[in-house]
Design a protein around this motif. Sequence first.
Motif, mmCIF file in Angstrom:
data_model
loop_
_atom_site.group_PDB
_atom_site.id
_atom_site.type_symbol
_atom_site.label_atom_id
_atom_site.label_comp_id
_atom_site.label_asym_id
_atom_site.label_seq_id
_atom_site.Cartn_x
_atom_site.Cartn_y
_atom_site.Cartn_z
ATOM 1 N N LEU A 1 37.021 75.650 71.634
ATOM 2 C CA LEU A 1 36.226 75.305 70.463
ATOM 3 C C LEU A 1 35.709 73.866 70.479
ATOM 4 O O LEU A 1 34.534 73.645 70.171
ATOM 5 C CB LEU A 1 37.006 75.589 69.178
ATOM 6 N N PRO A 2 36.509 72.861 70.831
ATOM 7 C CA PRO A 2 35.956 71.501 70.861
ATOM 8 C C PRO A 2 34.777 71.364 71.833
ATOM 9 O O PRO A 2 33.807 70.670 71.537
ATOM 10 C CB PRO A 2 37.136 70.633 71.307
ATOM 11 N N MET A 3 34.837 72.040 72.963
ATOM 12 C CA MET A 3 33.749 71.987 73.932
ATOM 13 C C MET A 3 32.524 72.715 73.390
ATOM 14 O O MET A 3 31.396 72.240 73.495
ATOM 15 C CB MET A 3 34.211 72.618 75.255
ATOM 16 N N ILE A 4 32.741 73.875 72.785
ATOM 17 C CA ILE A 4 31.647 74.658 72.215
ATOM 18 C C ILE A 4 30.976 73.870 71.091
ATOM 19 O O ILE A 4 29.745 73.781 71.026
ATOM 20 C CB ILE A 4 32.172 76.020 71.709
ATOM 21 N N ALA A 5 31.777 73.271 70.229
ATOM 22 C CA ALA A 5 31.237 72.528 69.093
ATOM 23 C C ALA A 5 30.518 71.251 69.542
ATOM 24 O O ALA A 5 29.450 70.929 69.030
ATOM 25 C CB ALA A 5 32.360 72.178 68.116
ATOM 26 N N ALA A 6 31.096 70.525 70.481
ATOM 27 C CA ALA A 6 30.516 69.245 70.904
ATOM 28 C C ALA A 6 29.215 69.425 71.660
ATOM 29 O O ALA A 6 28.238 68.716 71.423
ATOM 30 C CB ALA A 6 31.521 68.472 71.754
ATOM 31 N N PHE A 7 29.182 70.368 72.587
ATOM 32 C CA PHE A 7 28.028 70.499 73.467
ATOM 33 C C PHE A 7 27.172 71.730 73.183
ATOM 34 O O PHE A 7 26.150 71.929 73.833
ATOM 35 C CB PHE A 7 28.472 70.499 74.931
ATOM 36 N N GLY A 8 27.601 72.581 72.266
ATOM 37 C CA GLY A 8 26.829 73.748 71.927
ATOM 38 C C GLY A 8 26.737 74.777 73.041
ATOM 39 O O GLY A 8 25.792 75.557 73.079
ATOM 40 N N VAL A 9 27.708 74.780 73.931
ATOM 41 C CA VAL A 9 27.681 75.753 75.026
ATOM 42 C C VAL A 9 28.135 77.116 74.504
ATOM 43 O O VAL A 9 28.883 77.209 73.532
ATOM 44 C CB VAL A 9 28.567 75.321 76.221
ATOM 45 N N GLU A 10 27.674 78.157 75.159
ATOM 46 C CA GLU A 10 28.099 79.502 74.804
ATOM 47 C C GLU A 10 29.539 79.702 75.259
ATOM 48 O O GLU A 10 29.989 79.078 76.219
ATOM 49 C CB GLU A 10 27.201 80.521 75.486
ATOM 50 N N HIS A 11 30.209 80.628 74.595
ATOM 51 C CA HIS A 11 31.609 80.899 74.937
ATOM 52 C C HIS A 11 31.778 81.217 76.423
ATOM 53 O O HIS A 11 32.718 80.767 77.056
ATOM 54 C CB HIS A 11 32.150 82.045 74.081
ATOM 55 N N GLY A 12 30.849 81.952 76.991
ATOM 56 C CA GLY A 12 30.943 82.342 78.401
ATOM 57 C C GLY A 12 30.880 81.180 79.378
ATOM 58 O O GLY A 12 31.314 81.302 80.519
ATOM 59 N N LEU A 13 30.354 80.049 78.940
ATOM 60 C CA LEU A 13 30.257 78.861 79.800
ATOM 61 C C LEU A 13 31.228 77.756 79.392
ATOM 62 O O LEU A 13 31.248 76.695 80.012
ATOM 63 C CB LEU A 13 28.825 78.307 79.764
ATOM 64 N N ALA A 14 32.014 78.005 78.368
ATOM 65 C CA ALA A 14 32.862 76.954 77.802
ATOM 66 C C ALA A 14 33.900 76.432 78.789
ATOM 67 O O ALA A 14 34.124 75.227 78.873
ATOM 68 C CB ALA A 14 33.537 77.456 76.529
ATOM 69 N N ARG A 15 34.543 77.312 79.534
ATOM 70 C CA ARG A 15 35.563 76.831 80.477
ATOM 71 C C ARG A 15 34.906 76.016 81.583
ATOM 72 O O ARG A 15 35.408 74.965 81.967
ATOM 73 C CB ARG A 15 36.376 77.975 81.063
ATOM 74 N N ARG A 16 33.777 76.483 82.102
ATOM 75 C CA ARG A 16 33.077 75.752 83.151
ATOM 76 C C ARG A 16 32.664 74.366 82.639
ATOM 77 O O ARG A 16 32.830 73.367 83.323
ATOM 78 C CB ARG A 16 31.846 76.521 83.617
ATOM 79 N N ALA A 17 32.140 74.302 81.410
ATOM 80 C CA ALA A 17 31.756 73.017 80.820
ATOM 81 C C ALA A 17 32.984 72.135 80.627
ATOM 82 O O ALA A 17 32.941 70.923 80.883
ATOM 83 C CB ALA A 17 31.043 73.246 79.494
ATOM 84 N N SER A 18 34.089 72.726 80.207
ATOM 85 C CA SER A 18 35.319 71.971 80.004
ATOM 86 C C SER A 18 35.834 71.389 81.314
ATOM 87 O O SER A 18 36.214 70.222 81.381
ATOM 88 C CB SER A 18 36.387 72.871 79.371
ATOM 89 N N VAL A 19 35.841 72.192 82.364
ATOM 90 C CA VAL A 19 36.306 71.727 83.666
ATOM 91 C C VAL A 19 35.413 70.591 84.164
ATOM 92 O O VAL A 19 35.905 69.563 84.640
ATOM 93 C CB VAL A 19 36.361 72.886 84.690
#
Length: 169
Positions: free
Chosen positions: A100-118
Amino acid sequence: MLNGRSPREVLLRIAEGDPLELEPRIDTVPEEEGLLLAPARVHLRTLARVAYAACADGAPRELGHWLRERIVESVEGLLAEDRESERSGDPLPTAAETYLPMIAAFGVEHGLARRASVAFHSLAIPQRRLLRGIVQDGKSLAELARALDRPLGARPTIGPVARQAMPCD
């Protein structure tokens, strides 16, 4: 409270009501390290680490420092698991709250959230702090420069390992 024969016994005592005051301790680590992790995820992992460590090592003499070490271990473990899961292509957790923090901060879709987080958590701490300040806290570059007491456009002071990871000018 931390004495027990089994981690389960200790966990039952420390899970209800936050008697160790882990939540405020956990809240400081992401800010200091520039992390975007769900506090509930870190809290659950830390509870387990505290229970196991207390049974293995006994109750600590200096609780604050010992708890911080468990929190940092929990964060490092979660980040390592995310990297490994992304590398191996494991399915994403179904709960969007995980990232959720990654999704909220960067507006990424759930399907890309882990990749964005990494990718985000692979950055050096100064870079993470800067991005977090801009994106999550809504600060301008000028505000961040003033807060850091550095002229706008000055390169951050970082160690040699992190410098190698930075792109060339």
